[in-house]
Design a protein around this motif. Structure first.
Motif, mmCIF file in Angstrom:
data_model
loop_
_atom_site.group_PDB
_atom_site.id
_atom_site.type_symbol
_atom_site.label_atom_id
_atom_site.label_comp_id
_atom_site.label_asym_id
_atom_site.label_seq_id
_atom_site.Cartn_x
_atom_site.Cartn_y
_atom_site.Cartn_z
ATOM 1 N N ASN A 134 0.780 -1.190 0.175
ATOM 2 C CA ASN A 134 -0.280 0.117 0.021
ATOM 3 C C ASN A 134 0.797 1.276 -0.011
ATOM 4 O OD1 ASN A 134 -2.374 -1.456 -0.141
ATOM 5 N ND2 ASN A 134 -2.888 -1.161 2.185
ATOM 6 N N LYS A 135 2.061 1.333 0.710
ATOM 7 C CA LYS A 135 2.713 2.660 1.013
ATOM 8 C C LYS A 135 3.480 2.654 -0.480
ATOM 9 C CE LYS A 135 6.752 0.188 3.232
ATOM 10 N NZ LYS A 135 7.455 0.094 4.381
ATOM 11 N N SER A 144 -2.276 9.558 -0.200
ATOM 12 C CA SER A 144 -1.911 8.900 1.092
ATOM 13 C C SER A 144 -2.102 7.287 1.323
ATOM 14 C CB SER A 144 -2.866 9.394 2.268
ATOM 15 O OG SER A 144 -4.147 8.989 1.865
ATOM 16 N N GLU A 145 -1.415 6.804 2.235
ATOM 17 C CA GLU A 145 -1.876 5.137 2.265
ATOM 18 C C GLU A 145 -3.054 5.006 2.542
ATOM 19 O OE1 GLU A 145 0.483 1.477 4.581
ATOM 20 O OE2 GLU A 145 1.328 3.752 4.588
ATOM 21 N N ARG A 146 -3.636 5.820 3.246
ATOM 22 C CA ARG A 146 -5.129 5.513 3.744
ATOM 23 C C ARG A 146 -6.018 5.632 2.500
ATOM 24 N NH1 ARG A 146 -9.616 8.618 5.155
ATOM 25 N NH2 ARG A 146 -11.031 7.749 6.838
ATOM 26 N N THR A 147 -5.728 6.604 1.590
ATOM 27 C CA THR A 147 -6.538 6.462 0.466
ATOM 28 C C THR A 147 -6.606 5.447 -0.395
ATOM 29 O OG1 THR A 147 -6.182 8.882 0.259
ATOM 30 C CG2 THR A 147 -6.754 7.906 -1.962
ATOM 31 N N LYS A 149 -5.735 2.316 0.684
ATOM 32 C CA LYS A 149 -6.478 1.489 1.610
ATOM 33 C C LYS A 149 -8.104 1.273 1.182
ATOM 34 C CE LYS A 149 -3.425 0.762 5.478
ATOM 35 N NZ LYS A 149 -3.415 1.018 7.114
#
Length: 197
Positions: A134-135, A144-147, A149
């Motif tokens: 993901n990163k 962002s990594e959250r996006t 995910k």
């Protein structure tokens, strides 16, 4: 065998029915009026008619047999033929048709699911199945990594994939062209850059 049978006076009469979605198998002679059996087989292959073909002929030779089999014929029988040999060839062809039809239906369903993905989700799917974390995907796409995910979750949901392994299998079935990837970009590029570190 209790099978429904339809006969045709010529290859052109068969083709006139537009048999792309036909089920079953086709028993062809080599020598037929107008288009011969080998030409009809070539026409079927070029037109997306996937019916398994059994050749039954009194005019066969080894080069002709090899040509027909390389083009996908299930069997090449020469007359006179024993009834049990013909029936076994028909059973095998019908089983091939069932399996191939099931495989094509699965690919169609995967294609429909993939078509539901937004462009960004397709990018994420290609990178995920190439082995990126993901990163790494977040860095490459500048988000962002959250996006990532969130996109990854949407991909899994829309593709009805239960695991990453399932998603990878789906991508393999779709193939590079099915994923909208041309040679040199997408999955293949991501894979090569992942391998090189």
């Amino acid at each position: 065998m209790g099978l429904a049978v339809q006969t045709f006076a010529s290859a052109l009469e068969f083709l006139a029915l537009n048999p792309v979605e036909a089920e079953g198998c086709l028993i062809l002679d080599v020598e037929m009026p107008g288009m011969n059996g080998l030409d009809l087989q070539r026409e079927m292959n070029g037109s997306g008619i996937f019916l398994p073909v059994i050749f039954l002929t009194g005019h066969g030779d080894i080069p002709m047999t090899v040509h027909a089999m390389k083009a996908g014929a299930v069997h090449f029988l020469t007359k006179p033929v024993r009834e049990d040999e013909l029936m076994n060839a028909i059973r095998r062809a019908l089983e091939n048709d069932r399996r191939a039809r099931s495989g094509r239906a699965e690919i169609r369903k995967l294609r429909e699911c993939f078509d539901l993905l937004a462009p960004r989700e397709r990018q994420v799917m290609r990178l995920v199945v190439s082995g990126r974390l993901n990163k790494q995907i977040a860095h490459e796409l500048g988000v962002s990594e959250r996006t990532i995910k969130l996109h990854r979750g949407q991909v899994m949901r829309k593709m009805c994939a239960e695991s990453l392994a399932d998603l990878v299998k789906q991508a393999q079935k779709l193939g590079p062209l099915g994923l909208g990837v041309r040679s040199g970009d997408g999955v293949s590029q991501a894979s090569s850059s992942w391998r090189s570190g």
